[in-house]
Design an enzyme around this catalytic site. Structure first.
Site, PDB file in Angstrom:
ATOM      1  N   CYS A  93     106.269  -2.404   6.863  1.00 14.28           N
ATOM      2  CA  CYS A  93     107.565  -1.862   7.284  1.00 14.28           C
ATOM      3  C   CYS A  93     107.592  -1.322   8.724  1.00 14.28           C
ATOM      4  O   CYS A  93     107.674  -2.107   9.660  1.00 14.28           O
ATOM      5  CB  CYS A  93     108.022  -0.823   6.272  1.00 14.28           C
ATOM      6  N   HIS A 193     106.873  -2.213   0.265  1.00 17.16           N
ATOM      7  CA  HIS A 193     106.096  -1.012  -0.048  1.00 17.16           C
ATOM      8  C   HIS A 193     105.804  -1.097  -1.537  1.00 17.16           C
ATOM      9  O   HIS A 193     105.926  -2.116  -2.161  1.00 17.16           O
ATOM     10  CB  HIS A 193     106.955   0.245   0.172  1.00 17.16           C
TER      11      HIS A 193
END
Ligand code: GLN
Length: 242
Positions: A93, A193
């Site tokens: 990310c 994630h």
């Protein structure tokens, strides 16, 4: 055989359990008799990135990205050198975003990226984020399989030359984009994630192989019992109907 992992900005870039990725790499190595060392380093620390087989950077909110990016940019030469030396990279990310040209946040503030890759990331406004569970058909090192994760990013990443895979459920690189992450021979960058590796042990093993290749060439990893992990992933894939 031993594996050396650099976990950079562990104190700041660690959202939604990204730390689990480092833990999974260690456990899966040790179960196979491969010693695994994880060095945690952060802003201002002296690091010779070339010393490591795998570079791991997690995700972070805008605040944390703003805190670390200058330190990261100052390490560009050492990062590029490590790439040339065949170090493996796992970027999640916010880490993914900062290897591109820039990240523009929801207030229009621009944070420079390393510019190692041609992609760039821009947020629209505070009300629009890509949030939720995500399923991706990953194609990596000759294998195609389904991976699951959790995404939460305002940034929309564009101009990605090669993605990690096709989105089966969720957004991916940008709103309803169809493609997720970035992948080349050494770098795996993703919005997943969750954390990524406990949910997707196949990716963990492919990363371990990539990282070991730097010093040991092609290695074969003995299979581990992933029954529980596979069942957990199946539950999520079923829930997402993919
Ligand atoms: N702050 C970035 C964004 O919102 C990255 C977020 C993250 O790492 N989860 O796009």
């Amino acid at each position: 055989m031993n594996l050396k992992i650099l976990w950079i900005y562990n104190d700041l870039m660690d959202l939604y359990g990204d730390k689990g990725n480092a833990e999974v790499l260690r456990v899966r190595c040790e179960k196979r008799g491969i010693a695994c060392e994880i060095d945690k380093k952060s802003i201002g620390d002296e690091i010779d990135i070339s010393d490591y087989d795998l570079f791991f950077m997690g995700g972070g909110a805008d605040r944390e990205q703003g805190l670390i990016y200058r330190d990261l940019l100052a390490r560009k030469r050492s990062i590029v050198k490590a790439m040339e030396e065949k170090t493996a990279f796992l970027l999640i990310c916010g880490g993914y975003q900062l290897f591109g040209k820039y990240y523009k946040d929801q207030d229009g503030e621009v944070v420079d990226g390393l510019g190692i890759f041609d992609y760039y990331t821009e947020s629209t406004d505070r009300d629009h984020r890509c949030i939720g569970n995500i399923a991706v058909e990953v194609t990596m090192d000759g294998e195609t399989f389904k991976a699951v994760g959790f995404e939460n990013h305002g940034g929309q990443t564009k101009n990605v030359s090669a993605s990690l895979g096709k989105v089966l459920y969720g957004h991916g690189n940008a709103f309803n984009c169809g493609e997720e992450g970035f992948l080349n021979d050494q770098v795996l960058a993703t919005y997943m994630h969750g954390p990524l590796l406990p949910k997707n042990p196949k990716i963990a093993d492919l990363l371990i192989k990539r990282a070991l290749k730097k010093r040991y060439g092609d290695v074969t990893l003995e299979p581990l019992d992933d029954t529980m992990e596979d069942q957990a992933r199946e539950v999520m894939l079923k829930r997402l109907k993919v």
